[in-house]
Design a protein around this motif. Structure first.
Motif, mmCIF file in Angstrom:
data_model
loop_
_atom_site.group_PDB
_atom_site.id
_atom_site.type_symbol
_atom_site.label_atom_id
_atom_site.label_comp_id
_atom_site.label_asym_id
_atom_site.label_seq_id
_atom_site.Cartn_x
_atom_site.Cartn_y
_atom_site.Cartn_z
ATOM 1 N N ASP A 72 20.432 73.294 30.617
ATOM 2 C CA ASP A 72 21.330 71.930 30.141
ATOM 3 C C ASP A 72 21.479 70.999 31.489
ATOM 4 O O ASP A 72 21.876 70.255 31.198
ATOM 5 N N LEU A 73 21.346 71.523 32.744
ATOM 6 C CA LEU A 73 21.258 70.626 33.725
ATOM 7 C C LEU A 73 19.918 69.160 33.257
ATOM 8 O O LEU A 73 20.155 67.932 33.135
ATOM 9 N N HIS A 74 18.719 70.297 32.429
ATOM 10 C CA HIS A 74 17.297 68.730 32.389
ATOM 11 C C HIS A 74 18.424 67.960 31.224
ATOM 12 O O HIS A 74 17.441 67.075 31.432
ATOM 13 N N ARG A 75 18.974 69.005 30.503
ATOM 14 C CA ARG A 75 18.721 68.279 28.446
ATOM 15 C C ARG A 75 19.855 66.800 29.621
ATOM 16 O O ARG A 75 19.450 66.224 29.202
ATOM 17 N N ARG A 76 20.704 66.899 30.578
ATOM 18 C CA ARG A 76 21.868 65.871 30.834
ATOM 19 C C ARG A 76 21.352 65.184 32.369
ATOM 20 O O ARG A 76 21.309 64.200 31.501
ATOM 21 N N ALA A 77 19.894 65.552 32.392
ATOM 22 C CA ALA A 77 19.298 64.230 33.122
ATOM 23 C C ALA A 77 18.627 63.811 32.412
ATOM 24 O O ALA A 77 18.240 62.286 33.045
ATOM 25 N N GLN A 78 18.233 63.753 31.412
ATOM 26 C CA GLN A 78 17.441 62.753 30.460
ATOM 27 C C GLN A 78 18.377 61.921 29.723
ATOM 28 O O GLN A 78 17.764 61.121 29.273
ATOM 29 N N TRP A 79 20.201 61.658 30.093
ATOM 30 C CA TRP A 79 20.517 61.063 29.135
ATOM 31 C C TRP A 79 19.946 59.735 29.949
ATOM 32 O O TRP A 79 20.197 59.482 30.568
ATOM 33 N N PRO A 80 20.790 59.075 28.496
ATOM 34 C CA PRO A 80 20.438 57.642 29.507
ATOM 35 C C PRO A 80 21.153 57.199 30.283
ATOM 36 O O PRO A 80 22.395 57.210 30.384
ATOM 37 N N LEU A 81 20.662 55.680 30.778
ATOM 38 C CA LEU A 81 21.775 55.029 31.924
ATOM 39 C C LEU A 81 22.636 53.805 32.093
ATOM 40 O O LEU A 81 21.586 53.399 31.343
ATOM 41 N N ALA A 82 23.759 53.405 32.573
ATOM 42 C CA ALA A 82 23.950 52.041 32.172
ATOM 43 C C ALA A 82 23.820 51.559 32.092
ATOM 44 O O ALA A 82 23.824 51.372 34.208
ATOM 45 N N GLY A 83 23.132 50.668 32.688
ATOM 46 C CA GLY A 83 23.002 49.539 33.422
ATOM 47 C C GLY A 83 22.185 49.921 34.156
ATOM 48 O O GLY A 83 22.068 49.184 35.780
ATOM 49 N N GLY A 84 21.508 50.489 34.236
ATOM 50 C CA GLY A 84 21.056 51.559 35.609
ATOM 51 C C GLY A 84 19.033 50.759 35.226
ATOM 52 O O GLY A 84 19.260 49.273 34.277
ATOM 53 N N PRO A 85 17.798 51.336 35.551
ATOM 54 C CA PRO A 85 17.072 50.940 35.257
ATOM 55 C C PRO A 85 16.332 50.766 34.394
ATOM 56 O O PRO A 85 16.919 51.957 33.530
ATOM 57 N N VAL A 86 15.122 50.208 34.542
ATOM 58 C CA VAL A 86 14.385 49.923 33.018
ATOM 59 C C VAL A 86 13.815 51.463 32.532
ATOM 60 O O VAL A 86 13.587 52.279 33.021
ATOM 61 N N PRO A 87 14.069 52.124 31.056
ATOM 62 C CA PRO A 87 13.541 53.561 31.137
ATOM 63 C C PRO A 87 12.680 53.703 31.302
ATOM 64 O O PRO A 87 11.038 52.833 31.101
ATOM 65 N N ARG A 88 12.218 54.419 31.524
ATOM 66 C CA ARG A 88 10.010 54.953 31.627
ATOM 67 C C ARG A 88 9.824 54.602 30.792
ATOM 68 O O ARG A 88 9.943 55.260 29.440
ATOM 69 N N GLY A 89 8.386 54.070 31.168
ATOM 70 C CA GLY A 89 7.452 53.964 29.722
ATOM 71 C C GLY A 89 6.566 54.701 29.994
ATOM 72 O O GLY A 89 6.786 56.022 30.492
ATOM 73 N N ARG A 90 5.664 54.225 29.137
ATOM 74 C CA ARG A 90 4.375 55.098 29.609
ATOM 75 C C ARG A 90 3.797 55.141 30.514
ATOM 76 O O ARG A 90 2.712 56.640 30.330
ATOM 77 N N ALA A 91 3.377 54.482 31.310
ATOM 78 C CA ALA A 91 2.843 54.869 32.326
ATOM 79 C C ALA A 91 3.532 55.979 33.168
ATOM 80 O O ALA A 91 3.030 56.889 33.459
ATOM 81 N N ASP A 92 4.848 55.875 33.355
ATOM 82 C CA ASP A 92 5.708 56.828 34.071
ATOM 83 C C ASP A 92 5.587 57.892 33.455
ATOM 84 O O ASP A 92 5.337 59.585 33.940
ATOM 85 N N LEU A 93 5.795 58.368 32.404
ATOM 86 C CA LEU A 93 5.501 59.418 31.245
ATOM 87 C C LEU A 93 4.085 60.011 31.879
ATOM 88 O O LEU A 93 4.596 61.299 32.245
ATOM 89 N N MET A 94 3.550 59.609 31.599
ATOM 90 C CA MET A 94 1.265 60.177 32.066
ATOM 91 C C MET A 94 1.321 60.855 33.411
ATOM 92 O O MET A 94 0.865 61.573 33.837
#
Length: 281
Positions: free
Chosen positions: A226-248
């Motif tokens: 449950d904590l993990h799922r909540r941590a994956q929700w998008p942020l409002a006005g936050g940093p740019v979502p993680r791209g391919r390099a970050d995911l890799m």
């Protein structure tokens, strides 16, 4: 299995909402065009009736355009409508297609899925219980705005919960068991390479779930998930979502962690697992 198309909707205020690419939904093998049309009519009638009873205003939300080929219209299986809608909404949420602060009405979403507003409303109520959305009386559901502080707090809680468990497992779980988790880590790597945040999120949760499951504590696994799922929700006005390099880079940490766990290299395990959570703060 048919892929659902993009959802272009407008909230009750008339502001444009982002497209939503919903999850795959299954079409009954024997469905005929007439059957689909009749179900669509029932769904629309139910949507109007349910929304009127709850005061949801949908007059300003234009009809959702359907695919040109009517046979390709997604028809959700009736036996698991709520669950499929919930999965689709969660995927759209993680992918950032349900925008923070935007209001979405159940009738319009229901029209897109080819069902009444009822299962959509039930799925949204579940997301409300999880803290992903909030009820807006007479309008629908607003995606909750979250900031970087909440994300950091979730990362801290996850670290306090998972790091000690992983270190304990590193001392007791045989190498063969860790080898069984490698396909999960490799699946995450493939998802990261494709740059698909929603798919990677699922693979990431599956990997962490499998590790914690070795502790034999179902409550721990459920709470951590449950904590993990909540941590994956998008942020409002936050940093740019993680791209391919970050995911890799994130996926590479999974592989490195498995290697250290297999070798029972406790100092490396501790370093990797702490850094893994620190990257999410």
């Amino acid at each position: 299995m048919e892929q659902a198309g993009s959802l272009g909707a407008r909230g009750s205020t008339g502001s444009a909402a982002p497209d939503i690419r919903t999850a795959s939904v299954r079409v009954p093998a024997q469905a005929r065009a007439g059957d689909v049309e009749r179900e669509r009519g029932v769904a629309s009638d139910e949507s109007r009736s349910a929304s009127a009873a709850r005061g949801e205003h949908t007059h300003s939300e234009p009809p959702i355009p359907h695919p040109r080929v009517e046979s390709a219209r997604p028809v959700v299986q009736r036996a698991s409508v709520r669950g499929q809608i919930l999965d689709a909404l969660r995927t759209a949420l993680v992918a950032g297609e349900l925008a923070p602060g935007q209001v979405y009405s159940a009738p319009v979403l229901g029209e897109r899925f080819g069902v009444s507003a009822t299962p959509v409303r039930e799925a949204m109520q579940q997301l409300a219980l999880e803290g992903a959305v909030e009820v807006v009386p007479n309008r629908g559901f607003r995606v909750v705005r979250r900031g970087t502080r909440e994300l950091a707090e979730l990362a801290e809680i996850r670290a306090l919960l998972e790091v000690p468990v992983v270190l304990r497992l590193a001392r007791t779980v045989p190498a063969a068991r860790w080898a069984e988790l490698r396909p999960l880590a490799e699946a995450a790597t493939r998802a990261a390479s494709a740059g698909c945040r929603a798919t990677y999120a699922e693979c990431d949760r599956a990997f962490h779930h499998a590790i914690l499951a070795l502790a034999g504590n179902d409550q721990l696994v459920q709470f951590a998930d449950d904590l993990h799922r909540r941590a994956q929700w998008p942020l409002a006005g936050g940093p740019v979502p993680r791209g391919r390099a970050d995911l890799m880079a994130d996926a590479a940490e999974h592989i490195a962690l498995l290697d250290a766990l297999t070798a029972q290299d406790l100092p490396v395990v501790q370093s990797l697992v702490r850094e893994h959570f620190a990257d999410r703060a």
